[in-house]
Motif scaffolding. Structure first.
Motif, mmCIF file in Angstrom:
data_model
loop_
_atom_site.group_PDB
_atom_site.id
_atom_site.type_symbol
_atom_site.label_atom_id
_atom_site.label_comp_id
_atom_site.label_asym_id
_atom_site.label_seq_id
_atom_site.Cartn_x
_atom_site.Cartn_y
_atom_site.Cartn_z
ATOM 1 N N ILE A 102 0.859 -1.187 0.000
ATOM 2 C CA ILE A 102 0.000 0.000 0.000
ATOM 3 C C ILE A 102 0.896 1.238 0.000
ATOM 4 O O ILE A 102 1.268 1.763 1.051
ATOM 5 N N PRO A 103 1.251 1.716 -1.183
ATOM 6 C CA PRO A 103 2.168 2.852 -1.285
ATOM 7 C C PRO A 103 1.586 4.089 -0.612
ATOM 8 O O PRO A 103 0.373 4.329 -0.684
ATOM 9 N N GLY A 104 2.442 4.822 0.060
ATOM 10 C CA GLY A 104 2.002 6.077 0.684
ATOM 11 C C GLY A 104 1.538 5.909 2.127
ATOM 12 O O GLY A 104 1.368 6.892 2.827
ATOM 13 N N VAL A 105 1.306 4.668 2.555
ATOM 14 C CA VAL A 105 0.863 4.457 3.936
ATOM 15 C C VAL A 105 2.033 3.856 4.718
ATOM 16 O O VAL A 105 2.483 2.750 4.412
ATOM 17 N N SER A 106 2.523 4.595 5.699
ATOM 18 C CA SER A 106 3.708 4.120 6.406
ATOM 19 C C SER A 106 3.344 2.996 7.368
ATOM 20 O O SER A 106 2.230 2.939 7.896
ATOM 21 N N TYR A 148 6.727 2.468 3.363
ATOM 22 C CA TYR A 148 5.324 2.223 3.029
ATOM 23 C C TYR A 148 5.033 0.721 3.121
ATOM 24 O O TYR A 148 5.889 -0.110 2.813
ATOM 25 N N ILE A 164 -6.007 4.573 2.282
ATOM 26 C CA ILE A 164 -5.536 4.383 0.911
ATOM 27 C C ILE A 164 -5.458 5.729 0.174
ATOM 28 O O ILE A 164 -4.491 6.010 -0.523
ATOM 29 N N THR A 220 -5.198 8.834 1.542
ATOM 30 C CA THR A 220 -4.111 9.687 2.044
ATOM 31 C C THR A 220 -2.762 9.143 1.581
ATOM 32 O O THR A 220 -1.862 9.914 1.255
ATOM 33 N N GLY A 221 -2.651 7.825 1.496
ATOM 34 C CA GLY A 221 -1.415 7.235 0.995
ATOM 35 C C GLY A 221 -1.175 7.588 -0.465
ATOM 36 O O GLY A 221 -0.071 7.937 -0.873
ATOM 37 N N PHE A 222 -2.244 7.533 -1.227
ATOM 38 C CA PHE A 222 -2.209 7.865 -2.660
ATOM 39 C C PHE A 222 -1.707 9.299 -2.849
ATOM 40 O O PHE A 222 -0.868 9.589 -3.702
ATOM 41 N N ARG A 265 -0.133 11.082 -0.400
ATOM 42 C CA ARG A 265 1.106 11.342 0.329
ATOM 43 C C ARG A 265 2.327 11.217 -0.576
ATOM 44 O O ARG A 265 3.281 11.965 -0.459
#
Lengths: 256, 451
Positions: free
Chosen positions: A96-100, A143, B420, B422-424, B426
């Motif tokens: 899940i890119p962008g979620v640390s 991520y 998802i 916010t990750g997108f 970020r």
């Protein structure tokens, strides 16, 4: 009565995916704190069982029941199953890119435990588990599973299990793709996890991991069913003789 | 507002020029622009650049032009919206706060603004620094981006702009922290606001600028269907070896038609970073053109769009590689809930002289609502033969496996979706060079997802 109640009771479970029957009458009972291993060939339906237990929307239960902590959970969404104390370590964890990792772990622990955990307390707990699994600090700012090696993904799965402390941890081929050192580390994690409070259902293709994690029960999975159950000695027999003899034992004519 | 509707008419232009001490050349320029404005028909969706906008729904004759005649004042008390922004961006940053009735300036006496830096309302700048501004605003010096060609809304702004901000950073002066310009369109409906922002970063200088457009949303929901117009123009000039980081955040009310035109110009070895964050409005029509005018010029343009309800977004970016050895990247991310829609048109243009251009353009669209719709149209106009140009676009729903994974860890489907999204975003905002912007944007995005 309550003390003797099984943690999980699967009865005559039939499951299909896109109209195709995969599970064909699974029966399985797990009591609190027990370690069970399910072994079977690729394609025998082992992973379908794990996804069905966790409530993946693609898997349809056509018959039978899944009773967890005395309640039918077959209709519950995955998050409610997680909150009841069921957890799944994925065979192929999703990136899940962008979620640390750290944000995710906090959100997840908060959701499952149903309350906010003080940052400091959470950090301490996390650091201890990370040390055990030989996970570096930089892991937390990466991520989720994004660019992770096979071994790193599996460690993150076990790390989550140790934080969530489920009543039942289903580990789907957690050993696959690990070299011997990683396997030892992951096994240590599983052994720490497997306590009186946490039962483990270990799904595996190889006997190898069972050198490090001793199951109370071993089940052989074949054509969507559990066809044989024994103690930990059964896994060694499977390792030596392969799966064919189980098939032959079941169908004396040799026709599977 | 009084009973008479102050429609878009020559009287408004006269009113604006009369009440301010504007230079004569600007008055001429306004009148000329207004003449052209009258001659050009209102665009309709048959016009290429307006195809994705429902411009017919806006009746220009019903709009009250806001002629803000108030003088720039020192803020007595920091407005809540400023305090909220500064919580992430850094305390005590200089700011300008403009509403239809007032212009306030705060923290402007801070040390940041010594060394010849000018940061004030555009009106004050026109009164005090007319010569400096004429280099950018006088008719013969105006840039000519694509969106300025025979465009009624562009001319509307050119003739009627009467609020906005000016930042001037002299040669080799480095501003270590951002300045903030906030426009609040207030509570009224049926109004037309024409802001203009000019940013000049001279040779070797460095600046950060945050532009925030917001509205009082509580009063504009429910019965009121009357539309308002916010028609803004933003021009940035990045000198040789200079650097500008620009962040534009807009969160308009549900009855606002927002037209935003951005022109960026970058000189030799200068670098521009510009992030646009669009979080609300009835329709948003935005053009962003970046001209890389001299060798070594670089631009990094990013976009974050979060649509909900029936909001419509139309973004049009142009990277114009005029000189050789220039580079640009574009990264636009769009997430659409409910029945919102977005059209992204991205043009990379390389002139004959633009050899060794290095350009990359990416547009990703996440469809969260079952009726959400996104279009992504890349356009390459390349006349040089030694260039590196790449582009990519994706449109699709949130990954079901990602949602299942997160739900299996106890998160509800809504929480999973939020994580998802916010990750997108970020991945685009986290490395935004404006300090604290990443966290600020994440929190604004989270607010909108929850609303």
């Amino acid at each position: 009565m309550a003390a003797r109640e099984p943690l999980l009771k699967i009865e005559d479970l039939w499951v299909s995916v896109e109209g195709k029957d995969i599970l064909k009458g699974v029966n399985l009972t797990i009591n609190p704190g027990e370690v069970h291993a399910i072994m079977g060939r690729n394609g025998s339906g082992k992973s379908t069982l794990s996804y069905t237990l966790m409530g993946h929307p693609r898997y349809h239960i056509n018959r039978g029941s899944i009773i967890f902590k005395g309640e039918e959970i077959g209709e519950l969404p995955p998050d409610e199953r997680a909150k009841k104390g069921l957890s799944l370590a994925f065979q192929y964890p999703v990136a899940i890119p962008g979620v640390s990792v750290s944000n995710f772990l906090r959100a997840s622990v908060k959701a499952v435990r149903g309350k906010e955990i003080p940052v400091k307390e959470f950090r301490q707990e996390l650091k201890a588990q990370m040390a055990l699994l030989e996970v570096k600090d930089e892991f937390l700012s990466r991520y989720i599973n994004d660019g992770f090696s096979g071994g790193e993904k599996k460690r993150l799965e076990i790390l989550q299990m140790t934080l969530l402390k489920p009543a039942l941890a289903v580990l789907d081929e957690t050993d696959s793709g690990l070299d011997i050192d990683a396997l030892k580390v992951v096994s240590t994690g599983i052994n720490t996890l497997a306590t009186e409070e946490t039962a483990v259902l270990l799904i595996t293709h190889y006997q190898r991991i069972l050198n490090y994690v001793k199951p109370d029960f071993v089940h052989v999975f074949q054509s969507g069913q559990i066809v044989k159950t024994g103690g930990s000695e059964l896994s060694e027999e499977l390792e030596e003789r392969g799966y064919d003899w189980v098939t032959q034992e079941l169908t004396p004519s040799g026709v599977a | 507002m009084g009973e008479t509707v102050k429609t878009i008419a020559k009287e408004r232009v006269d009113e604006i020029t009369k009440q301010t001490s504007e230079p004569a050349w600007l008055k001429d320029s306004r009148l000329k622009a207004f003449e052209s404005y009258l001659k050009i028909p209102t665009p309709c969706n048959r016009d290429e650049n307006w195809r994705r906008t429902e411009v017919d729904a806006l009746d220009l004759s019903t709009l009250n032009v806001v002629v803000n005649d108030s003088k720039e004042k020192k803020a007595a008390k920091e407005p809540a919206v400023i305090t909220a922004a500064l919580a992430n961006l850094g305390k005590n940053l200089p700011y300008i706060y403009t509403t239809p009735q007032s212009v306030e300036i705060g923290n402007a006496d801070s040390e940041l603004l010594s060394k010849g830096v000018i940061f004030c309302s555009l009106k004050t700048a026109l009164a005090q620094h007319a010569d400096l501004l004429s280099k950018y605003l006088a008719p013969e010096n105006l840039p000519c981006p694509d969106f300025a060609q025979n465009d009624k809304f562009y001319l509307m702004n050119q003739s009627l702009f009467n609020s906005g901000a000016f930042l001037y950073v002299p040669k080799n002066v480095v501003l270590e922290s951002p300045v903030l310009n906030v426009l609040s369109s207030g509570e009224e409906t049926s109004i037309a606001i024409f802001p203009r922002v000019i940013i000049i970063v001279e040779q070797g200088a460095k600046a950060e600028f945050v532009n925030l457009c917001t509205a009082d949303k509580h009063k504009t929901t429910g019965e009121s269907q009357a539309l308002s117009l916010v028609n803004s123009s933003i021009e940035t000039y990045v000198g040789a070896n200079a650097s500008l980081s620009y962040l534009d955040v807009s969160d308009f009310s549900a009855n606002t038609f927002a037209v935003s035109r951005v022109y960026n110009e970058v000189k030799k070895d200068g670098s521009l970073h510009a992030s646009t964050i669009a979080l609300g409005g009835w329709q948003i029509k935005s053009d962003i053109q970046t001209n890389l005018k001299e060798p070594g010029a670089k631009s990094d343009i990013r976009g974050v769009v979060l649509g909900a309800g029936n909001e419509r977004y139309s973004f049009n970016t142009i990277q114009d590689h005029i000189a050789p050895d220039t580079s640009s990247t574009i990264n636009f991310r769009v997430a659409l809930k409910d029945s919102s829609s977005s059209a992204y048109l991205g043009t990379i243009r390389v002139s004959k002289e633009g050899q060794r251009t290095d350009s990359y353009q990416s547009n990703k669209n996440l469809l969260l609502g079952s009726n959400a719709h996104a279009d992504s149209i890349p356009k390459l106009e390349i006349l040089a033969d030694d260039v590196k140009c790449a582009h990519g676009a994706t449109v699709g729903p949130a990954d079901k496996e990602q949602i299942f994974y997160l739900m299996s860890r106890g998160l509800s489907s809504l929480e999973a979706e939020e994580l998802i999204v916010t990750g997108f975003f970020r991945q685009v905002v986290q490395s935004c060079p404006v300090d604290g912007a990443g966290d600020w944007i994440n929190s604004l995005v989270a607010d909108k997802i929850h609303s």
